[in-house]
Design an enzyme around this catalytic site. Structure first.
Site, PDB file in Angstrom:
ATOM      1  CB  ALA A  81      15.491  23.957  56.360  1.00 27.98           C
ATOM      2  CD  GLU A 136      14.858  30.471  53.359  1.00 30.47           C
ATOM      3  OE1 GLU A 136      14.694  31.496  53.355  1.00 30.47           O
ATOM      4  OE2 GLU A 136      14.065  29.541  53.333  1.00 30.47           O
ATOM      5  CD  GLU A 189      10.406  28.191  50.720  1.00 33.86           C
ATOM      6  OE1 GLU A 189      10.987  27.361  51.487  1.00 33.86           O
ATOM      7  OE2 GLU A 189      10.794  28.498  49.797  1.00 33.86           O
ATOM      8  N   GLY A 208      11.632  27.657  55.057  1.00 35.53           N
ATOM      9  CA  GLY A 208      10.544  26.570  54.872  1.00 35.53           C
ATOM     10  C   GLY A 208       9.060  26.799  55.500  1.00 35.53           C
TER      11      GLY A 208
END
Ligand code: NAD
Length: 703
Positions: free
Chosen positions: A63, A125, A105, A102
């Site tokens: 992110a 995270e 992901e 992310g």
């Protein structure tokens, strides 16, 4: 179309390239760019499969941390990922560098994943107090099973390509050119199609964990023990359990709800603070980044004791040749023997291959002649902590070291200016205070003397990074930042013993609060005799109108130096390092309370925490006022990386901010009234409390 993501067709495949240097973070523009590029690819009839790849040195590394703590702007990452997953054409993530958070992901949203052998994937995270909030906790267990997914998600550890292939995270490891490999793979993928490739629809791997609540409670119990008060690892277990109990869409919603709770928590704010604070510490107002640093290609370390050996290893680990100078053959052999053993232990655990070990050992040379420092770009002195020895040594280094060499001392408390005054080049002299064991501990306090040159400061800070350490600049005073604060903390811990507590109660209270180790177990590990010897030298100058705890001296007089003596504040079974409560120590403490006329009272754990942790905070505030520490967050970094302070508390100063400085000040004042001298509130603490401010307000973070 956004500039940070571009679409082009190569043969039968569409290539979506994320180009958002330095690490292709998933900023709003990247998320939007991915949506646009996907639409374009789906509309491109000649593209039979779509590849997502990163430009530069990595795939998407996560992110955009700059967007943390701000309201999320559309498009939501879940929307982007869902688009990739529900696409009618096969989507392929082509991974090099790292696919993290992310980034992974996004890759899990794709139907296929290929990677270079050097690539790594992970969901870190948890380390920022949150969890993967874009389907990571729902897709990964469906792809590789609940246990393997939990192992990755609750630790945040990275997995290398080979292991990722074994786990089933990636479908193929490609050698050579990543895009070429991915294009080849795309032909295959186009033929195979998307059937059975959408992770949200997969059941096989997660079937075993479905309804298996015993498995999750067992796993949760193990995580709880390891997490030492941190909440996010447990929240990760909840989210993965949701994947095993709920349909995909509901699980995703549950993940989102837990994420929202975590992202606004104090723990997450603390961990994000810790992350930024480490970077901020490199920022020195009067030594800007463009300050030229001296090149460090060779090093010398004086003294092959506990610290010298570890410092030499740090240089060798970074590929810098280092000469270790000792006074006798015996001491040299002993020191280098310890170094060899340390490497051998790591190699035996499979964490260092034999060739690398030999290469590193080859970089460390020994000498009995101080003149061997003549070629070194930096000399680090790590001899006994005695001013006369250090002064004499620096006077000799002045004549032997080459012009422009940095002359550093590893002293933990002595005056760098007095040492520098022994040379004709005080501008080249600096403190580099490593922590023990120096090859493991990340903190280095870089001690700036009154005359230290700015380029020498820049050099030491840069060298710290090269050695994979966390350098923090501090000023000269007794104990610098870390140990000066620690001194207050230990003093309070000992006073608590006199007033009613026992070592194991104090240690347990602080450990449950989150510290890696309490002060008494720590003393036993480091050796209680170190402080004792220093106190004996200082006894003559100790003011006798101030309270002084004799307990630590008493246990040393009994030879209870700690683990190495088999006894200290605790007793130890032969060959064991487990501290065990000792009736003899209890009797000694009770007798001491009686002797000094203190009626022992039960002390609540909460009070133990306040007395010790606020002692750190109050001293930290004094260090800020004196300019010894540049900013409160530097103090936090020092405690987080050098003293086992729990990262999820953010460091002592951040912690005080979260409690509220008015409350902290009220307690410090109460202690001052009850205890006197040592608790004089720092004027800065009083001022901030009165103004309703925080330490963080002193140096607001930019950006
Ligand atoms: P140590 O006693 O383990 O080692 C000191 C070594 O220096 C010995 O091997 C000795 O033979 C050698 N030596 C002494 N005089 C010398 C000289 N003139 N030339 C060459 N070698 C000489 O000590 P240590 O624990 O490694 O501490 C070294 C320094 O690091 C001290 O200033 C200490 O305060 C500081 N320090 C220690 C720690 C720690 O936890 N041990 C942590 C941080 C800083």
């Amino acid at each position: 179309m956004s500039q940070v993501v571009r679409y082009e067709r190569r043969g039968n495949a569409g290539v979506i390239t994320v180009d958002n240097p330095p690490v292709n973070a998933l900023s709003k523009a990247v998320r939007q760019g991915l949506v646009d590029a996907l639409m374009q690819g789906l509309g491109d009839d000649a593209a039979k499969a779509l590849i997502v790849i990163g430009a530069g040195r990595t795939f998407i590394a996560g992110a955009d941390i700059k967007e943390f703590g701000k309201p999320l702007e559309p498009p939501d990452l879940n929307f982007v990922i869902s688009g990739l997953e529900t696409a009618s054409k096969p989507t392929i993530a082509a991974i090099h560098g790292t696919a993290l958070g992310g980034g992974l992901e996004v890759a899990l949203g794709c139907h296929y994943r290929v990677a270079l052998p050097t690539a790594q994937v992970g969901l870190p995270e948890v380390k920022l107090g949150i969890l993967p909030g874009a389907g990571g906790t729902q897709r990964l267990p469906r792809l590789i099973g609940a246990r393997a997914a939990l192992d990755m998600i609750t630790t945040g550890d990275f997995v290398r390509a080979a292991k990722a292939k074994e786990l089933g995270i990636i479908d193929a490891v490609v050698e050579g050119d990543l895009l070429a490999g991915a294009l080849g793979f795309a032909e295959e993928a186009a033929a195979r199609g998307v059937a059975g490739r959408r992770i949200r629809e997969r059941e096989d791997k997660i079937a075993e964990a479905r309804g298996n609540s015993a498995f999750f409670s067992e796993y949760r119990a193990a995580v709880k023990k390891r997490a030492r008060g941190q909440l996010s690892p447990l929240a990760c277990v909840d989210a993965v359990e949701a994947a095993a109990t709920l349909p995909f869409a509901e699980g995703l919603k549950r993940e989102r709800d837990i994420f929202q709770e975590l992202v606004t928590s104090t723990q997450s704010r603390a961990l994000i603070h810790a992350f930024f604070a480490e970077r901020e510490a490199m920022n020195i107002p009067d030594v800007p980044p463009q300050t030229p640093a001296r090149a460090i290609k060779t090093a010398a370390v004086i003294g092959a004791g506990t610290m010298g050996g570890g410092i030499a290893m740090s240089f060798a680990n970074a590929g810098i040749p280092v000469t270790v100078v000792e006074t006798s053959q015996d001491a040299l052999e002993r020191g280098l023997g310890v170094v060899r053993n340390n490497y051998a232990t790591t190699a035996a655990k499979g964490r260092l291959d034999p060739a690398t070990m030999e290469k590193r050992l080859g970089l460390i040379k020994g000498s009995l002649d101080l003149a061997a420092v003549k070629d070194a770009d930096i000399v680090i002195e790590a001899v006994f902590e005695e001013m006369t020895i250090k002064k004499e040594l620096f006077a000799r280094l002045d004549t032997l070291a080459k012009p422009g060499a940095v002359l550093a001392s590893n002293t933990s408390s002595l005056d760098i200016d007095a040492i520098a005054a022994q040379t004709r080049r005080p501008q080249d002299v600096i403190g580099t205070h490593f922590f023990s064991p120096a090859n493991v501990m990340r903190l280095v306090e870089v001690v700036r003397g009154a005359k230290t040159g700015k380029d020498v400061i820049a050099t030491a800070m840069k060298l710290g990074k090269t050695l994979a350490k966390v350098p923090v600049l501090v000023g000269v005073c007794d104990g610098f930042v870390g140990n000066r604060m620690l001194f207050q903390y230990i003093r309070e811990a000992e006073f608590l013993l006199e007033e009613g507590a026992l070592p194991w109660q104090v240690d347990k209270a602080l450990q449950e609060w989150g510290l890696a180790m309490g002060p008494f177990a720590m003393g036993d590990m480091a050796g209680n005799d170190v402080g004792w010897r220093i106190r004996k030298q200082q006894a003559a100058i100790r003011p006798n109108d101030r309270r002084y705890s004799h307990l630590a001296d008493e246990i040393c007089e009994k030879g209870r130096f700690g683990q190495k003596a088999g006894a200290g504040w605790y007793r130890y079974e032969k060959g064991s390092r487990t501290p065990l409560p000792d009736a003899e120590i209890e009797a000694l403490i009770l007798a001491e309370s009686k002797r000094i006329g203190i009626a022992r009272q039960p002390i609540a754990d909460e009070e133990i925490v306040k007395r010790t942790i606020y002692a750190l905070v109050n001293e930290g505030a004094k260090l800020l006022e004196e300019g010894i520490a540049l900013r409160a967050s530097d103090i936090d970094v020092i405690y987080l990386t050098g003293y086992g302070f729990p990262a999820w508390r953010g460091g002592p100063m951040f912690y005080a901010d979260t409690v509220g400085l008015d409350k902290v000040y009220a307690d410090v004042k109460r202690f001052h009234e009850a205890q006197g001298y040592f608790w004089r509130p720092a004027p800065l603490l009083e001022k901030l409390a009165r103004e309703g401010k925080r330490f963080a307000d002193l140096n607001p973070r930019k950006g």
